[in-house]
Enzyme design. Sequence first.
Site, PDB file in Angstrom:
ATOM      1  N   VAL A  60       0.867  -1.165   0.031  1.00 11.73           N
ATOM      2  CA  VAL A  60      -0.035   0.061  -0.008  1.00 11.73           C
ATOM      3  C   VAL A  60       0.882   1.320  -0.067  1.00 11.73           C
ATOM      4  CG1 VAL A  60      -1.831  -0.834   0.986  1.00 11.73           C
ATOM      5  CG2 VAL A  60      -0.288  -0.203   2.518  1.00 11.73           C
ATOM      6  N   TYR A  61       2.371   1.101   0.239  1.00  8.28           N
ATOM      7  CA  TYR A  61       2.909   2.366   0.408  1.00  8.28           C
ATOM      8  C   TYR A  61       2.983   3.169  -0.885  1.00  8.28           C
ATOM      9  CZ  TYR A  61       4.804   0.682   4.688  1.00  8.28           C
ATOM     10  OH  TYR A  61       4.959   0.113   6.170  1.00  8.28           O
ATOM     11  N   SER A  62       2.507   4.338  -0.987  1.00  8.03           N
ATOM     12  CA  SER A  62       2.635   5.192  -2.325  1.00  8.03           C
ATOM     13  C   SER A  62       2.065   4.478  -3.462  1.00  8.03           C
ATOM     14  CB  SER A  62       4.030   5.617  -2.634  1.00  8.03           C
ATOM     15  OG  SER A  62       4.199   6.501  -1.568  1.00  8.03           O
ATOM     16  N   ASP A  63       0.758   3.910  -3.167  1.00  7.98           N
ATOM     17  CA  ASP A  63      -0.105   3.176  -4.211  1.00  7.98           C
ATOM     18  C   ASP A  63       0.777   2.054  -4.861  1.00  7.98           C
ATOM     19  OD1 ASP A  63      -2.265   2.656  -5.737  1.00  7.98           O
ATOM     20  OD2 ASP A  63      -1.870   4.111  -7.149  1.00  7.98           O
ATOM     21  N   GLY A  64       1.848   1.492  -4.310  1.00  9.26           N
ATOM     22  CA  GLY A  64       2.570   0.338  -4.942  1.00  9.26           C
ATOM     23  C   GLY A  64       3.828   1.078  -5.646  1.00  9.26           C
TER      24      GLY A  64
END
Length: 327
Positions: A60-64
């Site tokens: 989920v970090y920065s939308d992948g």
Amino acid sequence: MRYTRLGATGLEVSVVCLGCMSFGVPERGAHPWTLDEENSRPLIRRAVEAGVTFFDTANVYSDGTSEEITGRALAEFARRDEVVIATKVFGRTRPGPNGAGLSRKAILGEIDHSLRRLGTDYVDLYQIHRFDPDTPVEETMEALHDVVKAGKARYIGASSMWAWQFAKAQHTAERNGWTRFVSMQNHYNLLYREEEREMLPLCADQGVGVIPWSPLARGRLTRPWEEATARSETDVMTGTLYQPGDREIVDRVRETARRREVPPARVALAWLLAQPTVTAPIVGATRAGHVEDALAATELTLTEEEIAYLAEPYTPHAVTGVSVPLR
């Protein structure tokens, strides 16, 4: 760089893990303070060159895009068999049904998405980002076991949850002959020590490695209490994790740092590295100095008196971070 075993496993990891939540496209996801790829790469390269072998990110970090940036950099700067890549599953990656959580569908789908973004055939450590109360624990643990047996992950780990939830998951795996968690990524630092009551003794007893997140209390332990940063002004969690009474501890960290003639971050990390249950703190970095402080902290040995002095003002906190909403 020093190396240690991850819990009771034979896996060797550096005693500092580089947290990769700092790396990602700022316009994507929930963290506008992240570094784009051009600015992330020098920090990853410096860590690799200094002997850091342990890298942690999440789907989920920065939308992948954190996984993408981390994967490309490590492919260029390190040999795959020399680094330990960890990522996580649980948080929402898309709207609608099955876009989050720890169902069999979510886990088996998200591991493939993570591997694609990371550009690798397997991750060394696949972690559940939180406990999923809406999915039977048997379903989650069997799916994770199947990920390991498929060769897509070498080990599995967990992150912040109640100790009873962690014990329940471990018991479920053991009862069914499935893969057990080898690590716990929990919230632990000088300003938040509630994990010392239940989770850390449990991990010590069961041979589970401890890799704390936010070892510098989201930067609180590195600067004067009143000073703000671009992250602190946009990070909604900072205000819920720490309290005004923590200021005395921050002051003592700064006092000890002045006496030792080192930055406060090194003192705070050295305190955490001195805790017998801790394997490797997960240290984020947005500047070169952050990496250097993490590296130098491994060489800073605090006296027993300093360790006690830093810990003495701590007062109980409300338990936070053990669950996050999926919606």
